[in-house]
Structures are given as structure tokens and as C-alpha cells.
Design a protein around this motif. Structure first.
Motif, PDB file in Angstrom:
ATOM      1  N   ARG A  54       0.824  -1.206   0.000  1.00 56.24           N
ATOM      2  CA  ARG A  54       0.000   0.000   0.000  1.00 56.24           C
ATOM      3  C   ARG A  54       0.862   1.262   0.000  1.00 56.24           C
ATOM      4  O   ARG A  54       0.548   2.241  -0.683  1.00 56.24           O
ATOM      5  N   TRP A  57       2.120   1.807  -3.463  1.00 61.46           N
ATOM      6  CA  TRP A  57       1.051   2.294  -4.335  1.00 61.46           C
ATOM      7  C   TRP A  57       0.797   3.770  -4.084  1.00 61.46           C
ATOM      8  O   TRP A  57       0.617   4.556  -5.030  1.00 61.46           O
ATOM      9  N   MET A  58       0.797   4.174  -2.836  1.00 59.67           N
ATOM     10  CA  MET A  58       0.567   5.580  -2.499  1.00 59.67           C
ATOM     11  C   MET A  58       1.680   6.470  -3.041  1.00 59.67           C
ATOM     12  O   MET A  58       1.419   7.563  -3.552  1.00 59.67           O
ATOM     13  N   ASN A  61       1.100   6.848  -6.674  1.00 62.13           N
ATOM     14  CA  ASN A  61      -0.174   7.486  -7.032  1.00 62.13           C
ATOM     15  C   ASN A  61      -0.496   8.588  -6.021  1.00 62.13           C
ATOM     16  O   ASN A  61      -1.507   8.538  -5.311  1.00 62.13           O
ATOM     17  N   HIS A  64      -3.949  10.185  -5.341  1.00 62.31           N
ATOM     18  CA  HIS A  64      -5.004   9.377  -4.713  1.00 62.31           C
ATOM     19  C   HIS A  64      -4.608   8.865  -3.328  1.00 62.31           C
ATOM     20  O   HIS A  64      -5.373   8.127  -2.706  1.00 62.31           O
ATOM     21  N   ALA A  65      -3.446   9.279  -2.855  1.00 62.47           N
ATOM     22  CA  ALA A  65      -2.934   8.732  -1.597  1.00 62.47           C
ATOM     23  C   ALA A  65      -3.780   9.120  -0.394  1.00 62.47           C
ATOM     24  O   ALA A  65      -3.735   8.449   0.647  1.00 62.47           O
ATOM     25  N   LEU A  68      -7.772   6.438   1.541  1.00 64.39           N
ATOM     26  CA  LEU A  68      -7.267   5.175   2.065  1.00 64.39           C
ATOM     27  C   LEU A  68      -8.137   3.990   1.685  1.00 64.39           C
ATOM     28  O   LEU A  68      -7.650   2.863   1.581  1.00 64.39           O
ATOM     29  N   VAL A  71      -7.005   3.182  -1.828  1.00 64.44           N
ATOM     30  CA  VAL A  71      -5.672   2.570  -1.749  1.00 64.44           C
ATOM     31  C   VAL A  71      -5.788   1.094  -1.406  1.00 64.44           C
ATOM     32  O   VAL A  71      -5.182   0.218  -2.048  1.00 64.44           O
ATOM     33  N   ARG A  72      -6.581   0.795  -0.393  1.00 68.08           N
ATOM     34  CA  ARG A  72      -6.725  -0.596   0.033  1.00 68.08           C
ATOM     35  C   ARG A  72      -7.418  -1.429  -1.054  1.00 68.08           C
ATOM     36  O   ARG A  72      -7.047  -2.574  -1.313  1.00 68.08           O
ATOM     37  N   LYS A  74      -7.481  -0.927  -4.415  1.00 69.15           N
ATOM     38  CA  LYS A  74      -6.636  -1.128  -5.595  1.00 69.15           C
ATOM     39  C   LYS A  74      -5.501  -2.113  -5.316  1.00 69.15           C
ATOM     40  O   LYS A  74      -5.162  -2.946  -6.170  1.00 69.15           O
ATOM     41  N   THR A  75      -4.913  -2.027  -4.145  1.00 70.24           N
ATOM     42  CA  THR A  75      -3.826  -2.951  -3.835  1.00 70.24           C
ATOM     43  C   THR A  75      -4.351  -4.360  -3.597  1.00 70.24           C
ATOM     44  O   THR A  75      -3.672  -5.335  -3.924  1.00 70.24           O
TER      45      THR A  75
END
Length: 227
Positions: A54, A57-58, A61, A64-65, A68, A71-72, A74-75
């Protein structure tokens, strides 16, 4: 003092409840769910590895960080796809996590103080996290609840504070913000001209040079200061 106050904004995580135990419990619940429904993911990715995923990914990106939940999601989709499972399962896993994420335990001072303050002030919750207040024990305490996801930016960005001003029609000097984090709560509110209450439930450590209008170990003193 504080005669002009009409609205109070409250941070949630680590201001009204302890956050780390809730997050850890929710992540364990999600990992158990994965072991049942997508076992290869749980076998090959620990909770710590998923957390690192995560963060990566943040970093990749940043626009979009602040969201949350996204984030969760997409990952989790990427993790499921990596091990041959349908990414559509991610929505179910996310719901498992969020249900556990809402199992917060407000500190003993929180509910009675908020119930008392609500009789006189408009109360608003502001969070960078993704707890759903309407599904917590504080569901009836706030007139409005906003998250970074709602406004498109995390504190210390002032977007949430500006949205409260727009929604309420009040000026910042008519508001007080209460939070545990100097950088994310107290500093941005002070810069806008709001009164502030720094709720530090643990010793301050090396932060003794920093100030707020009120410094509290719990919310009970508000019953005296905000009569």
C-alpha cells in the motif's frame, strides 16, 4: 474566553479512540478472510507485506494517496490478480476490513463530553482515516462527518476546514479544532484563525515547545472551559 465559539471540529483517530489496535485487528480479520477465499494470497503475502504494498502504491499514485479506502481496494485487487483470483473479490475483502475498522472503542471521557457539548455547539468530525462514524458508538454525536476521501485532501491541507466553513456559514474565529497531531491538526487550524485544543493522551516527548489554546490529556476539561 471562547465566547464566540459556535462549532467544534474533532479529529477521530488517536483523539477520540486508540487507532493502532483497531487497524491491527481489522488487518488480521482481512488476512483470515483471504486465507479462506483466496488462500494463495494469504500464504504468500503477510500483513506487513500488504502494508508495504500500500505504501508503494501511495508513493506511485500521490494524487489518490489521501483516499485510504481506494488505496486498500486497488492494492487488494492487484494482489488477488497476481495469484490468479478474480479482482472482483476485493470489494468483499474491503467490506470485511471496513466492518472491523469501525469496531472502535472511544475513551471513557469521549461520549459523555460530546453528548454534553452537542447541546450547545455544532459538532463536526474530520478524519484522514476511513472509519465510518455512522457505524461506531459515536454515530449520534456529530452534525456532520467529513473525511479526506470526501474533500479530496488530507490534513494538514485545509480543505476539510474550508468545507466546514462553507457548510456551516460560520467564520473560522467561530470554530475550534481538537486533535492529537500538531502538524495535521493544530497547525493548520491555527493558521486559519481557529481556536485549538491539543489532545495529547500520551506524554509529549520532545514537543514541549509547541502550544495550542488548550492542551488536554482527555476531554473532561472542556466541560469547564466550554460552558
Amino acid at each position: 474566553m471562547f465566547e464566540n465559539l459556535r462549532l467544534l471540529t474533532f479529529d477521530l483517530d488517536d483523539t477520540l479512540w486508540a487507532t493502532a489496535p483497531v487497524i491491527m485487528a481489522a488487518e488480521r480479520q482481512l488476512h483470515r478472510w483471504l486465507m479462506l477465499h483466496a488462500p494463495e494470497t494469504a500464504i504468500n503475502r503477510s500483513i506487513e507485506a500488504m502494508r508495504e504494498q500500500r505504501l508503494v502504491w501511495m508513493a506511485n499514485n500521490p494524487s489518490h494517496a489521501h483516499d485510504l479506502t481506494l488505496v486498500r481496494l486497488k492494492t487488494l485487487e492487484a494482489l488477488l490478480d497476481e495469484f490468479g483470483y478474480s479482482p472482483s473479490l476485493a470489494q468483499q475483502g474491503l467490506q470485511v476490513f471496513r466492518q472491523a475498522r469501525n469496531q472502535v472503542a472511544p475513551w471513557p471521557d469521549v461520549l459523555p463530553v460530546l453528548q454534553h457539548l452537542r447541546r450547545r455547539y455544532t459538532l463536526v468530525s474530520l478524519t484522514n482515516g476511513n472509519a465510518q462514524v455512522e457505524h461506531t458508538p459515536l454515530k449520534d454525536c456529530f452534525h456532520l462527518s467529513l473525511s479526506a476521501e470526501d474533500v479530496g485532501a488530507s490534513k494538514p491541507h485545509p480543505a476539510m476546514f474550508h468545507e466546514v466553513a462553507r457548510w456551516s456559514g460560520l467564520t473560522f474565529p467561530e470554530m475550534m479544532h481538537l486533535g492529537d497531531d500538531w502538524e495535521r491538526d493544530i497547525l493548520p487550524a491555527t493558521r486559519l484563525g481557529m481556536d485549538t485544543a491539543w489532545v495529547h493522551r500520551k506524554p509529549l516527548g520532545g514537543q514541549y515547545g509547541k502550544r495550542a489554546d488548550l492542551c488536554l490529556f482527555n476531554l473532561y476539561p472542556l466541560l469547564v472551559y466550554l460552558r
